[in-house]
Design a protein around this motif. Structure first.
Motif, short mmCIF file in Angstrom:
data_model
loop_
_atom_site.label_atom_id
_atom_site.label_comp_id
_atom_site.label_asym_id
_atom_site.label_seq_id
_atom_site.Cartn_x
_atom_site.Cartn_y
_atom_site.Cartn_z
N ARG A 103 1.74 -40.94 -9.18
CA ARG A 103 2.92 -39.93 -8.59
C ARG A 103 1.92 -38.80 -9.63
NH1 ARG A 103 5.84 -41.43 -4.35
NH2 ARG A 103 6.13 -43.29 -3.92
N GLY A 104 2.78 -37.17 -9.24
CA GLY A 104 2.48 -36.05 -10.16
C GLY A 104 2.99 -34.87 -8.89
N ALA A 105 2.63 -33.61 -10.10
CA ALA A 105 2.54 -32.58 -9.07
C ALA A 105 1.54 -32.62 -7.90
CB ALA A 105 2.40 -30.70 -10.05
N GLU A 135 -5.50 -34.00 -11.05
CA GLU A 135 -5.15 -34.63 -11.55
C GLU A 135 -5.65 -36.47 -11.31
OE1 GLU A 135 -0.83 -35.53 -9.62
OE2 GLU A 135 -0.40 -33.11 -10.14
N ALA A 165 2.98 -38.38 -14.09
CA ALA A 165 4.66 -38.40 -13.99
C ALA A 165 5.30 -40.33 -14.32
CB ALA A 165 4.49 -37.62 -13.81
N ALA A 166 4.34 -40.63 -13.14
CA ALA A 166 3.86 -41.88 -12.89
C ALA A 166 3.36 -42.53 -12.14
CB ALA A 166 6.07 -41.93 -11.67
#
Length: 561
Positions: free
Chosen positions: A350-352, A379, A391-392
């Motif tokens: 996960r990310g932007a 990403e 991010a995750a």
């Protein structure tokens, strides 16, 4: 394992500069100090000779004093001429060590956090101009130490001649000691501003030089030149302001030195008329006062040097303390990459732009990944290359969490070359190693390789077309022969015929236990993959072979349109 955070300061940067050059710097300072002490003793010897020999009309004692003066000049000349090479060597080594630390941080595999990255021009300015300025700490040590030694000797001699003359000299020195730091503050501020402006000009210059061909093709040469003219003028004005402050600084301290000479000469003349000191002592006192102008200026110059060194050291400390983008794994698990399976798993990434992406590449598989969003693509590649921490989610390489593996091990096992690979000025052997023939053949780069072998150097690849550079970059990645290879659209600059040949060559060369991940939208490459994954909305929405996926409108819209 978390990477220990460094806490660099301007002082620690200067200590780094002296780490290997300390001996040379101290020797230089001693030699310059001896030179200054010899110069300070010259008027004293002349004054003593006048009172002891000339006034008495003794020829033999005159020759004795002349011999002593000649010996002092011999030592003075030896130390003065010898200090130069010693100081230059020490300063060069200090500058080199600081520059090496800057380059090591810039090239650090751990990267820099987003928002804390510096432009190429700014990093170039710090590694060149600021590192050179910090190297001048050797000069500051030599100049400051010699100035202090000369002041101590000359002031002591003046006190012995007359306590009043000594007090006048010491009063002037105290004035310089208190005034110099006050004047150095604006000099330090303007020196830092000047270095920042120079870094901005260097940044624009690097951008323009790297994009000359594009600017020429767009006819944007004049606007680009105007842009550089503007930033260079900002840099020039900043340097002028710093120079003006430095001139004021030197002018005030020189004026103080001049008043010192006038005061000592005036007081000495009155003392001589009163009979308190002899004519020889007057000559010695005036000579010492005249000499003291130099040490006073040396202390002033030391203040200016220290201000400039501190400003540059502060910029270097900030760069060295830039937070890293990723932490290193446990070096106790630094196992041979050949022993790790050629597998990679992306779990709930996960990310932007990513929203729970799952992806698995098994041993010996060629997997195609189609990503419809540039942000999600970036990403994913950054996470695979461990350039940025997501991010995750997690990345599992060879059955081990990537965060548990040292970056060196990860880099040998999983290679993610950038899409725009840089080709340095290098020979073909340096680029591909001694066994790069198969890689050249698979990348359809034999002709380019032959040209490179004939020319000997590549000049950064600027004499090649985009397709030639891309094929050479692909050959370099294939020659590395890692267990896991991730390629970002490696045939985007190739014609369909060459692309088809590259696809077949890549599949053949990477057969066996090696695994390959192709992040691309090319139907030719995707058709050679064992299976493909379509990523939309930051997650995998379709999996299958290229033929099977081609019937899905979502896949066809991205790949076949």
């Amino acid at each position: 394992m978390a990477r220990a955070a460094a806490a660099h300061t301007p002082g620690s940067v200067v200590r780094l500069a002296f780490s290997r050059s300390r001996g040379g710097a101290v020797l230089c300072a001693v030699m310059v100090s001896v030179h200054q002490v010899c110069e300070a003793s010259t008027p004293v010897i002349v004054g003593l000779a006048l009172d002891d020999a000339v006034a008495q009309g003794s020829v033999s004692r005159t020759w004795m004093w002349l011999a002593l003066l000649a010996a002092v000049y011999a030592v003075l000349s030896l130390c003065g001429n010898g200090a130069g090479p010693v100081g230059v060597r020490a300063a060069t080594r200090a500058e080199h060590d600081v520059r090496q630390a800057v380059v090591a941080r810039v090239l650090d595999r751990h990267g820099s956090q987003l928002g804390r990255q510096r432009s190429t021009g700014e990093r170039l300015s710090i590694a060149s101009s600021d590192a050179s300025q910090v190297g001048r700490a050797v000069d500051a040590l030599a100049v400051g130490t010699s100035g202090a030694a000369a002041l101590l000797v000359a002031s002591t001699a003046l006190f012995l001649i007359s306590p009043l003359l000594g007090l006048v000299a010491v009063g002037s020195v105290v004035l310089v000691v208190f005034v110099a730091p006050f004047l150095a503050r604006p000099l330090q501020t303007r020196s830092a501003a000047q270095q920042e402006a120079a870094a901005g000009a260097a940044e624009v210059a690097v951008d323009l030089v790297s994009g000359l061909r594009v600017l020429g093709g767009l006819g944007a040469g004049r606007p680009a030149a105007q842009r550089y003219r503007e930033v260079s003028q900002v840099s020039r004005h900043a340097r002028v302001r710093a120079g003006a402050t430095e001139s004021v600084f030197e002018g005030i301290t020189t004026t103080i030195g001049g008043f010192l000479l006038i005061a000592v000469a005036s007081v000495g003349a009155l003392l001589t008329l009163d009979g308190d000191i002899t004519p020889g002592q007057l000559v010695a006192g005036v000579g010492l006062a005249q000499f003291l102008v130099g040490p006073v200026q040396r202390l002033a110059a030391t203040g200016a040097l220290v201000a400039s060194v501190r400003a540059s050291a502060g910029r270097i400390a900030e760069l060295l303390d830039t937070p890293v983008a990723v932490e290193d794994g446990d070096r106790g698990d630094d196992r041979d990459p050949a022993r790790l399976p050629a597998t990679v798993e992306v779990r709930d990434l996960r990310g932007a732009h990513l929203d729970g992406l799952d992806l698995t590449v098994g041993p010996g598989e060629v997997v195609g990944v189609v990503v419809d969003d540039l942000g999600a693509r970036t990403e994913l590649l950054d996470a695979l290359a461990r350039r940025r921490a997501p991010a995750a989610g997690s990345l599992v390489v060879g059955g081990r969490p990537a965060t548990d593996l040292p970056l060196e091990t990860l880099d040998r096992h999983l290679v993610v070359p950038p899409h725009e690979g840089s080709l340095f000025t290098e020979t073909l052997t340096e680029m591909l190693g001694g066994t790069g023939g198969r890689a050249l053949e698979a990348a359809q780069a034999q002709e380019v390789g032959g040209r490179l072998a004939q020319d000997g150097v590549l000049h950064g690849g600027r004499n090649l077309s985009g397709g030639q550079r891309q094929r050479l970059s692909l050959a370099r990645a294939l020659a590395a022969d890692p267990p896991l290879l991730v390629l970002d659209d490696p045939t985007s600059a190739l014609d369909p015929v060459t692309e088809s040949a590259v696809a077949d060559g890549l599949r053949e060369l990477r057969s066996g236990a090696r695994s390959t991940l192709l992040v691309t939208g090319s139907p030719t490459l995707l058709s050679t993959a064992d299976w493909v994954v379509l990523v939309q909305g930051g997650r995998a929405v379709l999996t299958g072979t290229h033929t099977e996926c081609s019937t899905d409108p979502r896949y066809a819209a991205v790949v076949l349109s």
